[in-house]
Design a protein around this motif. Structure first.
Motif: not given
Length: 134
Positions: A1-29
């Motif tokens: 093993m070399t590194q953790v690549q993805v950690v998952g979160l459960y969300v109710h709505d992927q589009d709403e979550a995408l908007s939150f993480y990109v527009d409000k937290l500054g993450f990138k797709v």
């Protein structure tokens, strides 16, 4: 093993979550692909390109409907362990994010030699925002 690549979160709505993480937290797709009704959606912090946060909806093909409903209820109650986001200025980030409508569960407070605050994403996932000790 070399590194953790993805950690998952459960969300109710992927589009709403995408908007939150990109527009409000500054993450990138990073990845947004579909296979029938299944959608693999990951985002990443711009300063951590090797690490992805998966935004997944509980349900088929991974879970049966009863399990998916139980997972949605646990997330909505805020029962999942919080994730931790390091910031340079906790009070400044709090003010900016509060102005964008982020739901805070704890205002910035000083403790353990630093400043931290708590917030939730639209699905109820809890976050701690901790000021770095530089």
């Amino acid at each position: 093993m070399t590194q953790v690549q993805v950690v998952g979160l459960y969300v109710h709505d992927q589009d709403e979550a995408l908007s939150f993480y990109v527009d409000k937290l500054g993450f990138k797709v990073h990845t947004d692909v579909r296979n029938g009704p299944y959608r693999w959606l990951t985002v990443q912090h711009p300063d951590q390109p090797a690490f992805q946060l998966g935004l997944f909806v509980p349900g088929p093909p991974v879970h049966d409907e009863a399990t998916a409903q139980a997972l949605r209820e646990v997330v909505a109650k805020g029962a999942m362990p919080p994730l931790v986001l390091e910031v340079d200025n906790c009070r400044g980030a709090y003010d900016r994010m509060l102005g964008q409508g982020v739901e805070f569960t704890q205002e910035p407070i000083e403790r353990f030699g630093t400043v931290d605050a708590g917030f939730r994403d639209p699905s109820g996932n809890g976050w701690k925002m901790i000021q770095s000790r530089r």
